[in-house]
Design a protein around this motif. Structure first.
Motif, PDB file in Angstrom:
ATOM      1  N   ARG A 235       0.879  -1.169   0.000  1.00  0.00           N
ATOM      2  CA  ARG A 235       0.000   0.000   0.000  1.00  0.00           C
ATOM      3  C   ARG A 235       0.910   1.210   0.000  1.00  0.00           C
ATOM      4  N   ILE A 236       0.790   2.027  -1.021  1.00  0.00           N
ATOM      5  CA  ILE A 236       1.732   3.121  -1.201  1.00  0.00           C
ATOM      6  C   ILE A 236       0.989   4.438  -1.286  1.00  0.00           C
ATOM      7  N   VAL A 237       1.461   5.410  -0.524  1.00  0.00           N
ATOM      8  CA  VAL A 237       0.902   6.751  -0.596  1.00  0.00           C
ATOM      9  C   VAL A 237       1.920   7.635  -1.301  1.00  0.00           C
TER      10      VAL A 237
ATOM     11  N   ARG B 177       2.215  -2.973 -11.516  1.00  0.00           N
ATOM     12  CA  ARG B 177       2.788  -4.088 -10.769  1.00  0.00           C
ATOM     13  C   ARG B 177       1.844  -4.614  -9.700  1.00  0.00           C
ATOM     14  N   GLY B 178       0.632  -4.130  -9.691  1.00  0.00           N
ATOM     15  CA  GLY B 178      -0.388  -4.706  -8.815  1.00  0.00           C
ATOM     16  C   GLY B 178      -0.428  -4.152  -7.412  1.00  0.00           C
ATOM     17  N   HIS B 179       0.166  -2.997  -7.166  1.00  0.00           N
ATOM     18  CA  HIS B 179       0.116  -2.428  -5.818  1.00  0.00           C
ATOM     19  C   HIS B 179      -1.089  -1.506  -5.653  1.00  0.00           C
ATOM     20  N   ASP B 180      -1.448  -1.244  -4.388  1.00  0.00           N
ATOM     21  CA  ASP B 180      -2.532  -0.299  -4.105  1.00  0.00           C
ATOM     22  C   ASP B 180      -1.941   1.086  -3.906  1.00  0.00           C
ATOM     23  N   VAL B 181      -2.368   2.037  -4.709  1.00  0.00           N
ATOM     24  CA  VAL B 181      -1.748   3.359  -4.678  1.00  0.00           C
ATOM     25  C   VAL B 181      -2.777   4.426  -4.317  1.00  0.00           C
TER      26      VAL B 181
ATOM     27  N   ARG C  22      -2.016   2.143   7.545  1.00  0.00           N
ATOM     28  CA  ARG C  22      -1.939   0.879   6.817  1.00  0.00           C
ATOM     29  C   ARG C  22      -0.900   0.909   5.702  1.00  0.00           C
ATOM     30  N   ALA C  23      -0.350   2.094   5.422  1.00  0.00           N
ATOM     31  CA  ALA C  23       0.562   2.212   4.274  1.00  0.00           C
ATOM     32  C   ALA C  23       1.910   1.567   4.570  1.00  0.00           C
ATOM     33  N   ASP C  24       2.490   0.913   3.569  1.00  0.00           N
ATOM     34  CA  ASP C  24       3.838   0.370   3.713  1.00  0.00           C
ATOM     35  C   ASP C  24       4.874   1.456   3.442  1.00  0.00           C
ATOM     36  N   VAL C  25       4.586   2.289   2.456  1.00  0.00           N
ATOM     37  CA  VAL C  25       5.545   3.313   2.049  1.00  0.00           C
ATOM     38  C   VAL C  25       4.814   4.626   1.776  1.00  0.00           C
TER      39      VAL C  25
END
Lengths: 216, 501
Positions: A6-8, A26-30, A69-72
């Motif tokens: 999960r990327i912001v 690449r299938g990430h949630d942005v 919840r964001a990873d990055v």
């Protein structure tokens, strides 16, 4: 944990927008935070990210991106000051989240205490210019047209782990070039060992499928 | 349902030996047809008889009112799908909005709703298939077909149950082993189904004034509410048939493949819902006007098919009996709907696995077939088990869980509006907050009515439903323990990123 981040992204301008597209491929949630209403509307029309319209340096806006919840969090506006502010806020609000800052000038080590990664896009731009001027020697990231050359790590429980290439069917538009050592070209009996990396050439449209096969 | 339309991850139409079909770009028509295909599919053929059994001629209102109730949730789906660019359907939106436990429960319930729907459609397929064989004189009338002895095992299963099991097993196998199918097939399938129903409606009305026993008359609607029934008697029938309107969840599982999704997804949701309500209303009016509510109720899952055989012309070339066309429509619809829910249910399990909300193993694709193999197999187990249920119980349970899931989707809209006021909403529903609040209230009302009805008439279905939710609670905490116990499992895959830098 599932290979999906999960990327912001703070700033949906030239850099932020392209980053959002690639990450979505690449299938990430942005999630993108963009101040300019017109830019925000265009971005939302692209359908690659959830868009928050507002100033990312305002805590009330930044929190709407779901920081906990964001990873990055990647602060990619054109202003170092804004980007640093976003990263510092993120450290305060969500200490476990990784931060990436974009700088305007050649970065030294000054940011290292405050953020996890520093990027300076102009350096990549300069390399591309040099590649065009002196075409005999190409930096790797610019040798190809739209094709991605990726070094992919096989996760422990990935679908392809411990399978030979003969057993695995990769999507059309992808090719495993060589095994981890890089000495021999991959063949049908090359086995994909978990924990090792392989050089893979991929067309952009199938990147997420290939990544899924390599992720746990 | 064309498999490729519900890709595992955007364009998961991977591979048979290195081949991969390109991702289809779906237009507004295709997206609308996906929704209609799921709704017009089996619900109308399987559940009309059961609704007539409960509500009498007032069954027409059952479908109309359900269309209205479900429209509020449709608005919520439209707003969420336009704002959040994910192809995961309702579970993906709720996962984006709520904490671990509520989103887990939502996924858990939606998964169950789809699996039981699979059982329901298989149960609807079997009697219609027998009816088709019967029309051509290949077997006795459905009620008279005996049991089939199972080789090896010392038991015999009723023919209908055997057929239903076979249908599930077939479609599970097909979907587990391959993801290849043509992108526009769904549009063609749905068009065929609608065309067959249009023929049904046309001949039904044409039979008016024919004077035959089953010619269309409005006398069949008098009294609208059979003796002893109050207007409220339609509520349990609404609960039972609610499942017939779940199609918009399927539309939102393909959003990323639709061109211009921010505009086309909301439109597709509304068009498919509107068109479905019209088709349902016409079909039910004809079915009751010809066969009568009692005749329809007596025919059960094969109600529409029997109504058709009573008034369609006979002596046609090739198909001989015009009614066979409608029976074929029922067989075709139940099978395609079954296929759709085999995919939809495994997709929910797959998404939950990827999100770490079920065993991560369920969220992996097969290295050779390119399908979420394990998610399909696990879903198939429950689906096969549910074939043992009476059709009405399957309808009740599936509807119950769709109702509960949709309550959470409506709540997600409200929560997002409050917590993320700055989020861009390319489609904003009108008159917020009235639609989601009404959606929650009406869905809750139907849930309560359905539960009360189940207490009285179907304690088995109620017990199984409660059991599933309890099992979900257990699974949730067991998975949490497991994750804490083995941190390696949860971190080992995060470094698959690679890429040149």
């Amino acid at each position: 944990m599932d290979g999906n981040f999960r990327i912001v992204i703070a700033g949906g301008g030239r850099v932020g927008k392209r980053v959002a597209h690639i990450l979505d491929d690449r299938g990430h949630d942005v999630t993108v935070i963009e101040r300019d209403p017109e830019q925000a509307a265009t971005l939302s029309g692209d359908y690659v990210a959830t868009v928050i319209e507002g100033d990312a340096t305002r805590p009330g806006v930044l929190e709407q991106a779901g920081l906990e919840r964001a990873d990055v969090v990647a602060a990619l506006t054109s202003q170092s000051g804004t980007n640093l502010a976003v990263c510092l806020l993120t450290r305060e609000l969500a200490p476990d989240t990784q931060t990436v800052v974009r700088t305007e000038d050649e970065p030294g080590t000054e940011f290292d205490r405050f953020v996890d990664e520093v990027i300076f896009p102009e350096r990549a731009g300069a390399r591309a210019a040099v590649n065009a001027i002196e075409p005999d020697v190409n930096t790797l990231e610019d040798v190809t047209g739209t094709l991605d050359i990726l070094e992919l790590h096989v996760a422990e429980h990935a679908p392809v782990a411990d399978r030979s290439l003969e057993e695995v069917s990769l999507p059309r538009g992808s090719l495993i070039v060589s095994d981890a050592a890089g000495d021999t070209l991959a063949g049908p009996d090359t086995v994909l060992h978990p924990g090792e990396s392989y050089l893979v050439a991929v067309e952009p449209s199938v990147v997420d499928e290939v990544l899924n096969l390599f992720r746990g | 349902m064309a498999k490729q339309l519900i890709p595992w991850n955007r364009s998961f139409a991977t591979m048979s030996a290195g081949e991969r079909a390109p991702a289809a770009e779906l237009g507004l028509l295709d997206a609308t047809m996906i929704g209609m295909g799921a709704m017009i599919g089996a619900g109308i053929f399987v559940l009309t008889g059961l609704a007539a059994d409960i509500a009498g001629p007032a069954a027409i209102f059952v479908f109309l009112f359900n269309g209205v109730v479900t429209a509020f949730t449709g608005l919520s789906y439209a707003e969420l799908a336009a704002s959040i660019p994910k192809s995961g359907g309702g579970y993906a939106f709720v996962r984006e909005t709520f904490d671990d436990l509520p989103s887990f429960l939502m996924g858990w319930m939606l998964w169950f709703a789809y699996m039981i729907a699979g059982g329901l459609y298989a149960l609807g397929f079997a009697p219609n298939f027998l009816e088709l064989l019967h029309v051509y004189g290949l077997t006795a009338a459905p009620g008279e077909v005996g049991a089939i002895a199972v080789p090896i095992l010392p038991v015999s299963v009723p023919a209908a149950v055997g057929l239903a099991l076979a249908a599930v097993a077939l479609l599970v196998t097909v979907n587990a082993l391959s993801t290849a199918a043509s992108g526009s097939a769904e549009t063609v399938f749905t068009a065929v189904k609608i065309a067959i129903l249009v023929v049904f409606v046309a001949f039904g009305f044409l039979s008016a004034g024919g004077g035959g026993e089953t010619s269309f008359t409005f006398q069949q609607f008098d009294p609208l509410f059979p003796a002893g029934n109050s207007p409220f008697s339609i509520l349990p029938a609404m609960g039972l048939t609610f499942i017939a309107f779940e199609g918009y969840d399927l539309i939102t599982t393909v959003t990323e493949e639709v061109e211009n999704p921010r505009e086309n997804i909301p439109r597709a949701i509304f068009y498919s819902l509107g068109a479905t309500v019209v088709v349902y209303a016409l079909v039910v009016v004809v079915a009751i006007g010809t066969l009568g509510a009692e005749g329809l109720a007596a025919a059960g899952e094969a109600g529409i098919a029997q109504a058709a055989t009573s008034f369609m012309p006979t002596g046609l070339p090739i198909i001989r009996n015009g009614g066979a066309l409608i029976v074929f429509g029922a067989v075709f619809s139940t099978l395609t709907a079954l296929n759709a829910v085999v995919i939809a249910s495994s997709r929910v399990a797959f998404s939950m696995g990827r999100e770490g909300q079920l065993l991560p193993r369920l969220g992996r694709i097969h290295h050779r077939y390119g399908t979420p193999f394990l998610a399909i197999l696990v879903s198939a187990v429950v689906m096969l088990g549910s074939v043992a249920l009476p059709t009405e119980s399957a309808g009740n349970m599936s509807s119950l869980f769709f109702l509960l899931s949709f309550i959470i989707v409506n709540a997600a809209v409200i929560k997002l509006r409050r917590e993320r006021p700055n989020m861009r909403r390319p489609y904003e529903m009108p008159y917020y907050p009235i639609p989601p609040v009404l959606g929650i209230v009406l869905n809750s009302l139907l849930t309560v009515v359905l539960v009360v009805y189940l207490v009285r008439t179907d304690p088995l279905a109620l017990a199984l439903s409660v059991g599933w939710i309890l099992a979900g609670g257990l699974a949730y905490y067991a998975l949490r323990l497991r994750r804490r116990g083995s941190p390696a499992e949860s971190t080992d895959s995060s470094n698959a990123e690679g890429g040149v830098d």
